[in-house]
Write a protein that holds these residues in place. Structure first.
Motif, PDB file in Angstrom:
ATOM      1  N   ASP A   1      -8.670  -5.261  -6.518  1.00 49.13           N
ATOM      2  CA  ASP A   1      -9.043  -4.419  -5.362  1.00 49.13           C
ATOM      3  C   ASP A   1      -8.138  -3.138  -5.435  1.00 49.13           C
ATOM      4  O   ASP A   1      -8.600  -2.066  -5.193  1.00 49.13           O
ATOM      5  CB  ASP A   1      -9.172  -5.228  -4.007  1.00 49.13           C
ATOM      6  N   ALA A   2      -6.838  -3.375  -5.364  1.00 44.26           N
ATOM      7  CA  ALA A   2      -6.047  -2.191  -5.254  1.00 44.26           C
ATOM      8  C   ALA A   2      -6.138  -1.201  -6.419  1.00 44.26           C
ATOM      9  O   ALA A   2      -6.287  -0.060  -6.259  1.00 44.26           O
ATOM     10  CB  ALA A   2      -4.572  -2.752  -4.900  1.00 44.26           C
ATOM     11  N   ALA A   3      -6.053  -1.995  -7.636  1.00 48.27           N
ATOM     12  CA  ALA A   3      -6.212  -0.977  -8.752  1.00 48.27           C
ATOM     13  C   ALA A   3      -7.620  -0.162  -8.827  1.00 48.27           C
ATOM     14  O   ALA A   3      -7.561   0.868  -9.268  1.00 48.27           O
ATOM     15  CB  ALA A   3      -5.970  -1.970  -9.967  1.00 48.27           C
ATOM     16  N   ASP A   4      -8.647  -0.864  -8.507  1.00 48.03           N
ATOM     17  CA  ASP A   4      -9.892  -0.075  -8.388  1.00 48.03           C
ATOM     18  C   ASP A   4     -10.226   0.956  -7.362  1.00 48.03           C
ATOM     19  O   ASP A   4     -10.527   2.028  -7.617  1.00 48.03           O
ATOM     20  CB  ASP A   4     -11.140  -1.189  -7.961  1.00 48.03           C
ATOM     21  N   LEU A   5      -9.379   0.639  -6.267  1.00 46.39           N
ATOM     22  CA  LEU A   5      -9.282   1.748  -5.259  1.00 46.39           C
ATOM     23  C   LEU A   5      -8.475   2.914  -5.512  1.00 46.39           C
ATOM     24  O   LEU A   5      -8.765   4.130  -5.472  1.00 46.39           O
ATOM     25  CB  LEU A   5      -8.731   1.136  -3.978  1.00 46.39           C
ATOM     26  N   ILE A   6      -7.259   2.631  -6.190  1.00 47.45           N
ATOM     27  CA  ILE A   6      -6.285   3.815  -6.718  1.00 47.45           C
ATOM     28  C   ILE A   6      -7.160   4.547  -7.730  1.00 47.45           C
ATOM     29  O   ILE A   6      -7.058   5.737  -7.667  1.00 47.45           O
ATOM     30  CB  ILE A   6      -5.108   3.102  -7.588  1.00 47.45           C
ATOM     31  N   GLU A   7      -7.953   3.921  -8.609  1.00 42.68           N
ATOM     32  CA  GLU A   7      -8.427   4.932  -9.751  1.00 42.68           C
ATOM     33  C   GLU A   7      -9.709   5.627  -9.060  1.00 42.68           C
ATOM     34  O   GLU A   7      -9.810   6.681  -9.345  1.00 42.68           O
ATOM     35  CB  GLU A   7      -9.086   3.854 -10.989  1.00 42.68           C
TER      36      GLU A   7
ATOM     37  N   SER B   1      -3.360   8.877  -1.096  1.00 43.06           N
ATOM     38  CA  SER B   1      -3.317   8.433   0.308  1.00 43.06           C
ATOM     39  C   SER B   1      -4.333   7.406   0.395  1.00 43.06           C
ATOM     40  O   SER B   1      -5.322   7.874   0.243  1.00 43.06           O
ATOM     41  CB  SER B   1      -3.230   9.758   1.200  1.00 43.06           C
ATOM     42  N   VAL B   2      -4.021   6.462   0.929  1.00 38.86           N
ATOM     43  CA  VAL B   2      -4.965   5.191   1.372  1.00 38.86           C
ATOM     44  C   VAL B   2      -5.215   5.338   2.800  1.00 38.86           C
ATOM     45  O   VAL B   2      -4.452   5.143   3.595  1.00 38.86           O
ATOM     46  CB  VAL B   2      -4.538   4.083   0.767  1.00 38.86           C
ATOM     47  N   GLU B   3      -6.600   5.417   3.072  1.00 37.49           N
ATOM     48  CA  GLU B   3      -6.840   5.355   4.583  1.00 37.49           C
ATOM     49  C   GLU B   3      -6.833   3.985   4.861  1.00 37.49           C
ATOM     50  O   GLU B   3      -6.994   2.939   4.374  1.00 37.49           O
ATOM     51  CB  GLU B   3      -8.253   5.669   4.597  1.00 37.49           C
ATOM     52  N   GLU B   4      -6.366   3.887   6.347  1.00 32.40           N
ATOM     53  CA  GLU B   4      -6.343   2.540   6.820  1.00 32.40           C
ATOM     54  C   GLU B   4      -7.505   1.532   6.664  1.00 32.40           C
ATOM     55  O   GLU B   4      -7.325   0.592   6.207  1.00 32.40           O
ATOM     56  CB  GLU B   4      -5.948   2.573   8.273  1.00 32.40           C
ATOM     57  N   GLU B   5      -8.648   2.285   6.887  1.00 31.13           N
ATOM     58  CA  GLU B   5     -10.083   1.370   6.528  1.00 31.13           C
ATOM     59  C   GLU B   5      -9.901   0.887   5.132  1.00 31.13           C
ATOM     60  O   GLU B   5     -10.389  -0.241   4.920  1.00 31.13           O
ATOM     61  CB  GLU B   5     -11.076   2.130   6.926  1.00 31.13           C
ATOM     62  N   SER B   6      -9.627   1.581   4.211  1.00 34.62           N
ATOM     63  CA  SER B   6      -9.682   1.106   2.853  1.00 34.62           C
ATOM     64  C   SER B   6      -8.518   0.246   2.484  1.00 34.62           C
ATOM     65  O   SER B   6      -8.857  -0.824   1.555  1.00 34.62           O
ATOM     66  CB  SER B   6      -9.609   2.339   1.832  1.00 34.62           C
ATOM     67  N   ALA B   7      -7.202   0.253   3.092  1.00 36.41           N
ATOM     68  CA  ALA B   7      -6.265  -0.390   3.030  1.00 36.41           C
ATOM     69  C   ALA B   7      -6.669  -1.890   3.464  1.00 36.41           C
ATOM     70  O   ALA B   7      -6.284  -2.815   2.903  1.00 36.41           O
ATOM     71  CB  ALA B   7      -5.156   0.048   3.680  1.00 36.41           C
ATOM     72  N   GLN B   8      -7.462  -2.151   4.528  1.00 38.07           N
ATOM     73  CA  GLN B   8      -7.982  -3.204   5.155  1.00 38.07           C
ATOM     74  C   GLN B   8      -8.633  -3.822   4.226  1.00 38.07           C
ATOM     75  O   GLN B   8      -8.702  -5.299   4.158  1.00 38.07           O
ATOM     76  CB  GLN B   8      -8.399  -3.095   6.301  1.00 38.07           C
TER      77      GLN B   8
ATOM     78  N   VAL C   1       0.970  -1.110  -0.138  1.00 37.16           N
ATOM     79  CA  VAL C   1      -0.033   0.180   0.049  1.00 37.16           C
ATOM     80  C   VAL C   1       0.913   1.324   0.002  1.00 37.16           C
ATOM     81  O   VAL C   1       0.406   2.281  -0.815  1.00 37.16           O
ATOM     82  CB  VAL C   1      -0.873  -0.077   1.381  1.00 37.16           C
ATOM     83  N   MET C   2       2.135   1.422   0.570  1.00 41.39           N
ATOM     84  CA  MET C   2       2.927   2.334   0.877  1.00 41.39           C
ATOM     85  C   MET C   2       3.560   2.592  -0.541  1.00 41.39           C
ATOM     86  O   MET C   2       3.680   3.850  -1.091  1.00 41.39           O
ATOM     87  CB  MET C   2       3.779   2.225   2.007  1.00 41.39           C
ATOM     88  N   GLY C   3       4.051   1.531  -1.290  1.00 39.80           N
ATOM     89  CA  GLY C   3       4.379   1.655  -2.676  1.00 39.80           C
ATOM     90  C   GLY C   3       3.636   2.267  -3.478  1.00 39.80           C
ATOM     91  O   GLY C   3       3.705   2.948  -4.314  1.00 39.80           O
ATOM     92  N   LEU C   4       2.076   1.662  -3.416  1.00 41.46           N
ATOM     93  CA  LEU C   4       0.891   2.169  -4.529  1.00 41.46           C
ATOM     94  C   LEU C   4       0.815   3.720  -3.886  1.00 41.46           C
ATOM     95  O   LEU C   4       0.713   4.357  -5.084  1.00 41.46           O
ATOM     96  CB  LEU C   4      -0.101   1.673  -4.073  1.00 41.46           C
ATOM     97  N   GLU C   5       0.942   3.987  -2.892  1.00 39.34           N
ATOM     98  CA  GLU C   5       0.802   5.905  -2.483  1.00 39.34           C
ATOM     99  C   GLU C   5       1.882   6.397  -3.063  1.00 39.34           C
ATOM    100  O   GLU C   5       1.613   7.405  -3.652  1.00 39.34           O
ATOM    101  CB  GLU C   5       0.484   5.764  -0.985  1.00 39.34           C
ATOM    102  N   GLU C   6       2.943   5.707  -2.959  1.00 39.80           N
ATOM    103  CA  GLU C   6       4.174   6.614  -3.561  1.00 39.80           C
ATOM    104  C   GLU C   6       4.047   6.610  -4.989  1.00 39.80           C
ATOM    105  O   GLU C   6       4.266   7.674  -5.729  1.00 39.80           O
ATOM    106  CB  GLU C   6       5.447   6.107  -3.308  1.00 39.80           C
ATOM    107  N   GLU C   7       3.823   5.689  -5.520  1.00 38.79           N
ATOM    108  CA  GLU C   7       3.699   5.538  -7.249  1.00 38.79           C
ATOM    109  C   GLU C   7       2.580   6.429  -7.859  1.00 38.79           C
ATOM    110  O   GLU C   7       2.775   7.041  -8.852  1.00 38.79           O
ATOM    111  CB  GLU C   7       3.439   4.058  -7.606  1.00 38.79           C
ATOM    112  N   PHE C   8       1.478   6.251  -6.955  1.00 36.67           N
ATOM    113  CA  PHE C   8       0.186   6.919  -7.558  1.00 36.67           C
ATOM    114  C   PHE C   8       0.114   8.349  -6.991  1.00 36.67           C
ATOM    115  O   PHE C   8      -0.953   9.199  -7.396  1.00 36.67           O
ATOM    116  CB  PHE C   8      -0.929   6.038  -7.592  1.00 36.67           C
ATOM    117  N   GLY C   9       0.743   8.890  -6.109  1.00 41.47           N
ATOM    118  CA  GLY C   9       0.473  10.122  -5.514  1.00 41.47           C
ATOM    119  C   GLY C   9      -0.650  10.352  -4.907  1.00 41.47           C
ATOM    120  O   GLY C   9      -1.462  11.229  -4.615  1.00 41.47           O
TER     121      GLY C   9
END
Length: 141
Positions: free
Chosen positions: A127-133, A113-120, A103-111
């Motif tokens: 799931d990660a790609a959908d959340l990022i978009e 911030s992922v909330e802890e609740e969403s990360a869980q 998740v930290m790597g995704l935050e850095e790559e895509f600029g």
């Protein structure tokens, strides 16, 4: 304005197909398969509710590829490892700490911030790609 006829529902610029369980003039009940296409883009996940429906869009293939590459890197997987949208982090050998690092790597790559609740709620690459978009879209709105 939507109209229901037979096994299809159409609206301006939107075409929906419902398989099984459509009762004429009484709404939609227990569809097994719902597909939606808007201007050539397919939306695989639709949740039906009485008098309305909600569309959940799948992430672009490029986003899924970037997420797959980040997951491979974070988990130190061999280059020939197959990581797809359906790949579950746990099945790839990730523990909870690995998932946090992904998740930290995704935050850095895509600029983002992922909330802890969403990360869980992230269990797969998709799931990660959908959340990022979703986060990128919300950020630009």
């Amino acid at each position: 304005m939507a109209s229901i006829t037979g096994t299809s529902m159409s609206m301006t610029a939107i075409s929906c197909s419902f398989k099984q369980g459509l009762a004429p003039c009484s709404g939609i009940s227990n569809p097994n398969s719902v597909s939606l296409s808007i201007k050539g883009r397919r939306f695989p996940s639709i949740t039906l509710h009485p008098n309305r429906f909600q569309v959940a869009c799948a992430a672009q293939p490029e986003t899924v590829k970037k997420v797959s590459d980040i997951v491979k890197k974070q988990l130190a997987l061999p280059d020939d490892s197959v990581v797809t949208g359906e790949s579950k982090f746990a099945a790839l050998g990730a523990d909870s700490l690995d998932t946090v690092e992904i998740v930290m790597g995704l935050e850095e790559e895509f600029g983002i911030s992922v909330e802890e609740e969403s990360a869980q709620s992230i269990a797969t690459v998709q799931d990660a790609a959908d959340l990022i978009e979703k986060l990128i879209e919300n950020k630009s709105a």
